[in-house]
Design a protein around this motif. Structure first.
Motif, short mmCIF file in Angstrom:
data_model
loop_
_atom_site.label_atom_id
_atom_site.label_comp_id
_atom_site.label_asym_id
_atom_site.label_seq_id
_atom_site.Cartn_x
_atom_site.Cartn_y
_atom_site.Cartn_z
N UNK A 143 -33.52 -52.17 42.35
CA UNK A 143 -34.86 -52.31 42.94
C UNK A 143 -35.61 -50.96 42.89
N UNK A 144 -34.90 -49.89 43.18
CA UNK A 144 -35.51 -48.56 43.13
C UNK A 144 -35.95 -48.24 41.69
N UNK A 145 -35.09 -48.60 40.73
CA UNK A 145 -35.50 -48.39 39.33
C UNK A 145 -36.82 -49.11 39.06
N UNK A 146 -36.93 -50.33 39.52
CA UNK A 146 -38.15 -51.11 39.26
C UNK A 146 -39.39 -50.47 39.91
N UNK A 147 -39.21 -49.95 41.12
CA UNK A 147 -40.36 -49.30 41.78
C UNK A 147 -40.82 -48.11 40.94
N UNK A 148 -39.84 -47.32 40.46
CA UNK A 148 -40.20 -46.14 39.68
C UNK A 148 -40.78 -46.54 38.33
N UNK A 149 -40.27 -47.64 37.77
CA UNK A 149 -40.78 -48.11 36.49
C UNK A 149 -42.26 -48.51 36.62
N UNK A 151 -44.34 -47.45 38.71
CA UNK A 151 -45.18 -46.28 39.01
C UNK A 151 -45.28 -45.33 37.82
N UNK A 152 -44.63 -45.70 36.70
CA UNK A 152 -44.68 -44.82 35.53
C UNK A 152 -43.74 -43.63 35.65
N UNK A 153 -42.82 -43.71 36.60
CA UNK A 153 -41.87 -42.59 36.77
C UNK A 153 -40.55 -42.85 36.06
N UNK A 154 -40.38 -44.07 35.51
CA UNK A 154 -39.21 -44.37 34.68
C UNK A 154 -39.75 -44.69 33.28
N UNK A 155 -39.40 -43.88 32.31
CA UNK A 155 -39.94 -44.06 30.96
C UNK A 155 -38.82 -44.00 29.94
N UNK A 156 -39.03 -44.70 28.82
CA UNK A 156 -38.02 -44.67 27.78
C UNK A 156 -38.52 -43.78 26.66
N UNK A 157 -37.69 -42.86 26.24
CA UNK A 157 -38.09 -42.04 25.10
C UNK A 157 -36.88 -41.59 24.29
N UNK A 158 -37.17 -41.25 23.04
CA UNK A 158 -36.13 -40.79 22.12
C UNK A 158 -35.93 -39.31 22.40
N UNK A 159 -34.70 -38.93 22.59
CA UNK A 159 -34.47 -37.53 22.96
C UNK A 159 -33.16 -37.03 22.39
N UNK A 160 -33.13 -35.73 22.18
CA UNK A 160 -31.90 -35.09 21.75
C UNK A 160 -30.99 -34.99 22.96
N UNK A 161 -29.77 -35.46 22.81
CA UNK A 161 -28.84 -35.44 23.94
C UNK A 161 -27.50 -34.88 23.48
N UNK A 162 -26.71 -34.43 24.43
CA UNK A 162 -25.35 -33.99 24.15
C UNK A 162 -24.47 -35.23 24.07
N UNK A 163 -23.69 -35.29 23.02
CA UNK A 163 -22.82 -36.46 22.83
C UNK A 163 -21.39 -35.97 22.67
N UNK A 164 -20.51 -36.48 23.52
CA UNK A 164 -19.09 -36.13 23.36
C UNK A 164 -18.42 -37.23 22.56
#
Ligand code: ZN
Ligand code: ZN
Length: 814
Positions: A143-149, A151-164
């Motif tokens: 539910x918290x995720x949905x509230x933030x989504x 409000x535009x505070x949860x966004x999906x983007x392509x990003x460089x990440x550390x991968x083990x």
């Protein structure tokens, strides 16, 4: 007193009796709905590992429990809930290792933890236990995720990440140690580009930092968090190419712009492809491929050799008007500033090393005393005391701090600069390509795009998956559960697909304190009335290892929920104190060193009360101490002595007391109450215990009475709760000692007969102590050794020799 020695103290039977009675009488239950003086006493809930409770956990919980019990005696309605944080990679990896499904393993671990936690005598109200793995709980995490989504505070983007490649998942920067996985010291971490969900915590960087200034938190915790957020004031300057491209760079030192002799772009910078000339393309592409395989942490390492390649293009220095070459190098990252820097080799060490290696020009633009425009630079001079500008036409001779503003303003007038505040803080990546977590409540539809799961459909229950192993694809194991992820689109009803990533464990623990008072409610995540009554948390005690992630995420979620109208406050923890660390034989406890202390065996042998007090007596609670077996019998002797005193008085006539207590002992009683209450309130538990020890010794030398022992039982209650209850009952009381209230003291009596002792270590004055006139050598030395100022110099060593001058001096030779 020999003939009165009627019973010996048997911790096991005393503790069993009182734990049962607490349960029957509901002694530890808070009036959650109606408390008049609420005090929310929070401790960091444990991750229930298979090994059971660690002695470090016990140290943390007992210290917090003492605070809770003390606040209750001081008149508060104390709510002390506990729960279990059992999602996440640690649980999952362990489950994989032992070949048991986490859904089977975790309840067992929790059961064991709960038993252990009860055994050490916490004042926990178990009716309000939460488990982050329970769908009744994670429904609201989603539910918290949905509230933030929304409000535009949860966004999906392509990003460089550390991968083990061994964990087969994304790692946070903190989990990468020198380029290797923290869990797999032989496995090199790679960089991958993945689509990830982010919470845009950076939007809250300013309040997260600014509110720290007035927060009643441990100074150490505030410093760590402030450095992590890392604010720097500076400017964005524009370097233009002859082709008209504008390259913004962020700098904290716009005053040095005349010394910018080249530009460096991150290899991933979107302009690199366009800027690269035909002759340079092969080198640039090869370099970019090499960097793409590196992890982000080694790229930031200061020590490593500088590498980079020239793009073949140039840009114009906006202040000097000179033409400077554009390079790319791995030490510049997209995530900081604009992904491009102006290099000032004269006054920045990394730029200097790079310029030397690549044979680029180095110019002095700041000169200090005895230097001028021509003084050569043997190394970078980042901080020039009393520096003034040189080689900066129009600004020469100005102090550099002043020139920062002047140059920014002059360039801003030409549209080539603007003042900018920059933060080191990154957005919070919450996607995990693993199994053991709450599914992110999102559905993808070909027609409608990204659609949030309707709130009425929560929780999105984690499906039971036989094969939950992660693989190397970068795709969550949930993508194998087709019958689970194939769902109709909530908007148009067409075939759609669930998000198969789960969320970061840190999201589970970023709001658990909001849930506790409402843990029995299924209709809301947190009830408005209960939340207003109990929050913000009155006291939170935990380790500084959580200074940046957990504590910052909790603050962010609280701020976001406040802005969305769900909470009436922005800061979740009114007071936070960081406890110290317990070491063994001078070293951090770890399995590989074989110096891990299992609390169970001590609790079994000595009882919970002795073990609690022993841990608190190791050193100042906020600093920690060294675990030595030798000391525990001293605590037990203290409790035995107190027991005998109570036993003697309890066996005597009920009332009236045969003789009034001696005035000296009455004075000492007032002083002890004063010291113990003051020191317990400020978490100086070791000195509070020392004060009680002195008092017990004095009582043994005199004639103890009921009115002298009643306060002792109450003062002991936070530290040795079962023992104190038993003493209280033996002294003739029928209610719980926890409802006795703090004993009062007369400040005049308490201070009347104190004298100042000078404390020396090896002949040098290291501290002063206020002690009772007539305090004996043993008690004075003990108090001196427990004093933090003195401790620094005795280094935990036992005194070799003591020089004692009554009422004046303790000299300890170590
Ligand atoms: Zn790993
Ligand atoms: Zn649709």
């Amino acid at each position: 007193m020999a003939e009165q020695k009627r019973s010996a103290y048997d911790p096991q039977s005393v503790e069993r009796k009182w734990q049962q009675r607490w349960e029957e009488r509901g002694t530890n239950r808070a009036d959650v709905a109606g408390a008049a003086h609420p005090f929310f006493n929070l401790m960091m809930f444990p991750y229930p590992s298979a090994e059971g409770l660690h002695v470090g956990n016990v140290f943390a919980f007992v210290g917090a429990d003492i605070q809770g019990r003390y606040q209750r005696l001081a008149g508060h309605d104390v709510f002390e809930p506990l729960g279990f944080d059992a999602f996440g990679i640690h649980s999952e990896n362990y489950a994989l290792k032992v070949g048991t499904h986490p859904a089977e393993l975790i309840p067992r671990n929790i059961e064991r933890f709960r038993t252990q936690l009860k055994r050490i005598g916490l004042m926990a109200d178990w009716r309000y236990e939460v488990q982050t793995t329970d769908p009744r709980y994670y429904r609201w995490t989603q539910w918290i995720f949905l509230q933030l989504f929304r409000a535009g505070l949860a966004v999906k983007r392509r990003a460089a990440v550390n991968w083990c490649p061994a964990c087969k998942t994304v790692l946070a920067n903190e989990q990468v140690i020198g380029g290797y996985c923290e869990r797999h010291p032989d496995v090199k971490v790679e960089q991958r580009m993945l689509d990830q969900w982010f919470f845009t915590i950076t939007k809250y960087a300013a309040p997260l930092l600014d509110n720290l200034a007035t927060a009643d938190w441990s100074h150490s915790t505030k410093t760590i968090q402030a450095n992590w957020i890392g604010r720097s004031e500076g400017a964005e300057l524009i370097f233009e190419t002859p082709g008209g491209r504008r390259i913004p760079v962020f700098t904290t030192r716009p005053d040095t712009v005349f010394g910018a002799t080249y530009l460096v772009l991150a290899p991933e910078h979107p302009l690199v492809a366009d800027l690269t000339t035909a002759e340079c393309r092969a080198d640039v592409n090869a370099y970019r491929r090499r960097v793409a395989a590196m992890d982000l942490v080694s790229r930031k390492s200061v020590e490593k050799a500088k590498t980079g390649v020239f793009t073949g293009s140039f840009a114009r220095n906006p202040a000097a008007g000179t033409t400077v070459p554009i390079w790319i190098a791995d030490y510049v990252l997209m995530e900081y500033g604009t992904g491009a820097i102006m290099a000032v080799p004269g006054h920045d060490q990394r730029d200097f090393e790079f310029a030397v290696q690549m044979k680029l020009p180095i110019v002095r633009v700041v000169a200090g005393k005895g230097q001028d425009a021509a003084t050569p630079l043997a190394a970078a001079e980042p901080d020039v005391p009393d520096g003034r500008l040189v080689n900066s036409p129009g600004f020469d001779g100005r102090p550099w701090e002043e020139a920062k503003r002047a140059i920014t303003a002059a360039l801003a007038a030409k549209g080539l600069a603007k003042p900018v505040t920059n933060y080191r803080l990154h957005d919070w990546c919450i996607s995990r390509q693993r199994y053991w977590g709450p599914p992110i409540p999102i559905i993808y539809c070909d027609d409608c795009g990204t659609v949030p799961v309707p709130e009425r459909d929560l929780p999105v229950v984690l499906p039971a998956l036989e094969d939950f192993r992660p693989d190397d694809s970068g795709i969550s194991p949930l993508a194998r559960a087709e019958s689970w992820y194939r769902v109709p689109c909530p908007k148009c009803g067409k075939r759609a697909r669930r998000e198969t990533d789960v969320s970061d464990t840190f999201l589970d623990s970023a709001w658990y304190f909001l849930r506790y008072p409402s843990a029995d409610r299924d209709d809301v995540p947190f009830d408005a009335g209960l939340t207003a009554r109990w929050l913000p948390v009155a006291s939170y005690i935990g380790g500084n290892e959580h200074a940046v992630l957990h504590l910052m995420y909790s603050r962010f979620i609280t701020m976001a929920l406040k802005d969305l109208g769900h909470l009436g406050f922005a800061e979740p923890f009114a007071r936070f104190r960081a406890h110290g660390t317990i070491v063994k034989d001078g070293a951090k406890m770890s399995k590989s060193r074989g110096n891990v202390v299992n609390p169970d065996q001590y609790v079994e042998e000595w009882g919970a009360d002795t073990f609690r007090m022993y841990l608190m007596f190791l050193g100042p609670y906020q600093e920690g101490g060294d675990f030595r077996d030798a000391g525990i019998s001293g605590i037990r002797r203290f409790l035995d002595k107190a027991w005998q005193l109570v036993d003697a008085v309890a066996a005597g006539p009920q009332s009236p007391t045969p003789n009034p207590p001696s005035p000296d002992l009455v004075r000492m009683m007032h002083r002890t109450v004063q010291r113990v209450t003051r020191d317990t309130a400020s978490l100086d538990y070791n000195t509070a215990i020392a004060a009680m020890m002195e008092y017990v010794n004095a009582l043994r030398d005199g004639v103890p009475t009921r009115e002298l022992l009643d306060p002792l039982a109450v003062l002991l209650a936070p530290y040795a709760p079962h023992f104190a209850e038993e003493c209280w009952e033996r002294l003739g009381h029928s209610t719980s000692v926890m409802d006795a209230g703090l004993p009062a003291f007369d400040p005049e009596l308490a201070v009347a007969d104190e004298v100042e002792f000078v404390v020396q270590v090896n002949g040098k004055v290291r501290g002063r102590l206020r002690l009772a006139r007539g305090t004996g050598q043993e008690a004075a030395v003990k108090a001196a050794l427990a004093d933090p100022a003195v401790k620094k110099f005795t280094d935990g060593n036992q005194p070799r020799k003591v020089v004692f001058v009554a009422d004046r001096l303790v000299n300890i030779v170590v």
